[in-house]
Structure formats: C-alpha cells, structure tokens
Design a protein around this motif. Structure first.
Motif, PDB file in Angstrom:
ATOM      1  N   SER A 138       0.824  -1.210   0.000  1.00 34.40           N
ATOM      2  CA  SER A 138       0.000   0.000   0.000  1.00 34.40           C
ATOM      3  C   SER A 138       0.857   1.259   0.000  1.00 34.40           C
ATOM      4  CB  SER A 138      -0.932  -0.001   1.218  1.00 34.40           C
ATOM      5  OG  SER A 138      -1.838  -1.077   1.166  1.00 34.40           O
ATOM      6  N   ALA A 144      -2.208   4.021   0.384  1.00 33.71           N
ATOM      7  CA  ALA A 144      -2.607   4.242   1.777  1.00 33.71           C
ATOM      8  C   ALA A 144      -2.300   5.671   2.188  1.00 33.71           C
ATOM      9  CB  ALA A 144      -1.875   3.264   2.697  1.00 33.71           C
ATOM     10  N   GLU A 145      -3.287   6.336   2.773  1.00 34.69           N
ATOM     11  CA  GLU A 145      -3.049   7.662   3.337  1.00 34.69           C
ATOM     12  C   GLU A 145      -2.300   7.519   4.662  1.00 34.69           C
ATOM     13  OE1 GLU A 145      -6.605   9.915   3.596  1.00 34.69           O
ATOM     14  OE2 GLU A 145      -7.033   9.809   1.447  1.00 34.69           O
ATOM     15  N   GLU A 148      -4.130   5.937   7.708  1.00 33.08           N
ATOM     16  CA  GLU A 148      -4.343   4.497   7.522  1.00 33.08           C
ATOM     17  C   GLU A 148      -3.043   3.729   7.720  1.00 33.08           C
ATOM     18  OE1 GLU A 148      -5.754   1.281   4.080  1.00 33.08           O
ATOM     19  OE2 GLU A 148      -5.593   3.425   3.601  1.00 33.08           O
ATOM     20  N   THR A 151      -2.057   3.535  11.385  1.00 27.87           N
ATOM     21  CA  THR A 151      -2.932   2.597  12.090  1.00 27.87           C
ATOM     22  C   THR A 151      -2.549   1.152  11.777  1.00 27.87           C
ATOM     23  OG1 THR A 151      -4.734   4.204  11.997  1.00 27.87           O
ATOM     24  CG2 THR A 151      -5.327   1.917  12.485  1.00 27.87           C
ATOM     25  N   LEU A 152      -2.283   0.875  10.495  1.00 28.97           N
ATOM     26  CA  LEU A 152      -1.856  -0.466  10.099  1.00 28.97           C
ATOM     27  C   LEU A 152      -0.537  -0.844  10.772  1.00 28.97           C
ATOM     28  CD1 LEU A 152      -2.625  -0.658   6.253  1.00 28.97           C
ATOM     29  CD2 LEU A 152      -3.591  -2.096   8.061  1.00 28.97           C
TER      30      LEU A 152
END
Length: 281
Positions: A138, A144-145, A148, A151-152
């Motif tokens: 990502s 992915a921002e 995100e 958090t991941l």
C-alpha cells in the motif's frame, strides 16, 4: 528513493511521522562472512519478507526469514551474515518509544529504565505476514493515506507481539542451532519439493530426530513451516505476477487450486482477492 543498484543496500523511506517511521530495506547478500559490527541508534522492529540472513549478537544467532520479527535494541551491537545466496529484503519499523511502551507486553521487555526487548526474535503468525505485505504494498503504490498507514503499522506491531499470535522458540542452544540449519536449507530453494530425508541429511541428523526437534522448538511441523515461507514469498511477488497459476507453480505448489486454497487458509482471502485489495492488479 532506492540506492544505486551496485550498492550492497537499497533503502526506500515509505513513511515518517511522529509516531512511526517505515523503510523498505533490500540487501544483495553478497557478503557470506560476518559483517562489520553495527549498532542501531534507535530500537527497530524488522520484518523480513524475502530471502534469509543470520544476525549474530554475541553467542546468540538468529535466522531472519519471513516467519519472524526481529528486534534490534538501541545501542546493542550485532553482525550479519548471508549463508544463502539471493539477498534479502525487510520492512523496518521504528515506533516512538512512548507508543512502543504501550504496545509491547511487559513480558517481552527487559526490566529497567531503557526500553529493550528480551529476545532477538519472535515467530509471527500468517495474518501478521499478511499485514506486513498489505502495509508495504500500500505504501509503495501510494494506496494508503498517512492515517491508515500509521494505524496499520501499530496494528502490525501489536499483533507481532501478541500472546496468541507470536511464538518464542524454546529449546537448548544446540537444538535451536539444529532447527536454524534446517530453516537455512528450506530457504535455499523454496520451490524445491524437499523430502524429509534430504533435509535431515543436509543438517546431519536422522529424519525422526529432525521432526521431533523442529516440532519442539517451533511448535509446528517442518512441512507447515516450509508452506508458510512459500506463502510469504507469494505475498511479496503478487505485484509482479499477472498469471497466478504460474506464481503458484514457480513456488512449488502442484496446481493453482492447491496454491489458492493454501493461501486462503493462511490469509483469509485468495491471491486474486489480495491483489485487488491493495490495487496490485
């Protein structure tokens, strides 16, 4: 940006916020003997996803491959060697110390004022491997921002050290070294359909003894460990293959259905579904 292709290392910065820094690090692995001593200036969690290397810390060696997370404690010297050709690649995470203190179970940390992990490594589960691939793909593809990705990354760290999702090998040093030799044999040719006798001959013990010791140390059978290595390599290569049947066959699976079934059982989705989820195809 990656380093010159002639360099031993290629480093790509994927994310850097006040919470987490993530790098994709690849090594050509041309140095077979132990490297010069290195000493990290911060604590790193390293998730190998391709190839294999060995980290040497005093008398303690750790085989780094896709079933492991390795802990590089701040200020602790180590060396690296590459007994298997082909190089390696890892996702490298540095988490702010305050956040890491919250995420890491107390049992994984040494007592004292400085944050440091007790062990060199933990074995991670299949879903943790999938999170590594999801996060890396990502970020590399810009899918992915920042929120995100952060958090991941925190979810990945939490899962990598979870009581139910990680495993600390427990055995005498001699048995651990035997198991590590078997891991290097498997990693030398992931697609090969090894027989138990062939692996046992490579490490110099009987097939029965090898299966018993491997199960005791890793709490999983040798064949399943090999399967997890193959599937982790598939996670790495999904962005490079349009023909998933060819990918499965290249990794030693007998058919597309065999590959797809094993992948789904491990990661909860088929290879095609994983490709779509991170916009690889």
């Amino acid at each position: 940006m990656a380093a010159d292709s002639t360099a031993e290392f290629s480093v790509q910065q994927l994310l850097d916020t006040g919470t987490v820094a993530i790098r994709d690090i690849a090594c050509r692995g041309e140095c077979r003997h132990k490297s010069a001593e290195e000493c990290p200036n911060s604590t790193h969690l390293v998730f190998p996803y391709r190839g294999v290397y060995v980290r040497h810390q005093g008398q303690d060696d750790a085989v780094a491959e896709a079933n492991q997370v390795l802990f590089f404690n701040q200020g602790e010297a180590y060396r690296v060697s590459h007994p298997v050709e082909g190089g390696d690649a890892s996702l490298d995470l540095v988490i702010g110390e305050t956040f890491l203190q919250e995420l890491a179970p107390k049992v994984q940390l040494r007592e004292g004022g400085v944050l440091a992990f007790r062990r060199q490594r933990l074995r991670v589960d299949a879903r943790t491997q999938a999170l590594v691939a999801l996060l890396r793909h990502s970020l590399v593809r810009g899918a992915a921002e920042t929120l995100e990705a952060e958090t991941l990354a925190l979810t990945l760290v939490r899962r990598a050290m979870g009581e139910r999702t990680s495993h600390a090998a427990g055995a005498s040093q001699g048995r651990q070294k035997l198991v590590d030799r078997a891991k290097l044999v498997l990693s030398s040719d992931l697609a090969r359909r090894w027989t138990l006798a062939e692996i046992a001959a490579e490490v110099g013990v009987s097939p029965v003894y090898l299966t018993q010791v491997f199960q005791q140390v890793e709490a999983m059978p040798l064949y399943r460990y090999q399967l997890r290595l193959r599937l982790a390599r598939a996670l790495d290569l999904l962005g490079e293959y349009g023909d998933l049947t060819a990918l499965g066959l290249d990794l030693g699976f007998s058919s597309h259905s065999h590959f797809s079934s094993a992948f789904r059982q491990a990661y909860g989705r088929t290879p095609a579904e994983f490709q779509r989820s991170v916009h690889l195809r």
